[in-house]
Design an enzyme around this catalytic site. Sequence first.
Site, PDB file in Angstrom:
ATOM      1  N   HIS A  47       9.843 -14.147  14.728  1.00 50.47           N
ATOM      2  CA  HIS A  47      10.253 -12.864  14.152  1.00 50.47           C
ATOM      3  C   HIS A  47      11.311 -12.199  15.030  1.00 50.47           C
ATOM      4  CE1 HIS A  47       9.914  -9.174  11.751  1.00 50.47           C
ATOM      5  NE2 HIS A  47      10.149  -8.564  12.909  1.00 50.47           N
ATOM      6  N   HIS A  95      13.688  -9.273   8.991  1.00 52.78           N
ATOM      7  CA  HIS A  95      13.418 -10.515   9.715  1.00 52.78           C
ATOM      8  C   HIS A  95      14.700 -11.307   9.496  1.00 52.78           C
ATOM      9  CE1 HIS A  95      10.543 -14.106  10.618  1.00 52.78           C
ATOM     10  NE2 HIS A  95      11.786 -14.594  10.532  1.00 52.78           N
ATOM     11  N   HIS A  97      17.738 -13.488   8.729  1.00 53.22           N
ATOM     12  CA  HIS A  97      17.907 -14.616   7.811  1.00 53.22           C
ATOM     13  C   HIS A  97      19.390 -14.790   7.520  1.00 53.22           C
ATOM     14  CE1 HIS A  97      17.288 -10.890   5.598  1.00 53.22           C
ATOM     15  NE2 HIS A  97      18.156 -11.353   4.702  1.00 53.22           N
TER      16      HIS A  97
END
Length: 110
Positions: A47, A95, A97
């Site tokens: 994370h 998170h 990406h």
Amino acid sequence: MSTDCIFCKIVNKEIPSNFVYENEDVIAINDLHPQAETHVLVIPKIHVASLAELEDVNLMGRLLQSVKETAKAIGLTDYRTIINTGAGAGQTVFHLHIHILSGKNLKEKL
Ligand code: 5GP
Ligand code: ZN
């Protein structure tokens, strides 16, 4: 791991999801609301809230390598790669990406 993070739940298989690619650093999944013919998200297993929080330069390199590997695994040669950092830039999931967009529905170049 962040307990209320949707991508952590996907990584940890608490939410079932089809991984189109996986390696030791990332999973890759199809976006729930695709913005192009192909729209895949490459998500680090650890994370990290956003690119702004990513301090591990080595992981940074491995993430980009993972984008290449994902594209190759799903047969893409031409694709666009996007990272939104911060709500003001359109980040909605905190998170990190990397979006991979490809195909005939790709919008005009930025
Ligand atoms: P962002 O706007 O933060 O750069 O991108 C978040 C992306 O995650 C959006 O394109 C959104 O459609 C996608 N997304 C949000 N929740 C889920 C989910 O539960 N599953 C999948 N596959 N994609 C999601
Ligand atoms: Zn998370």
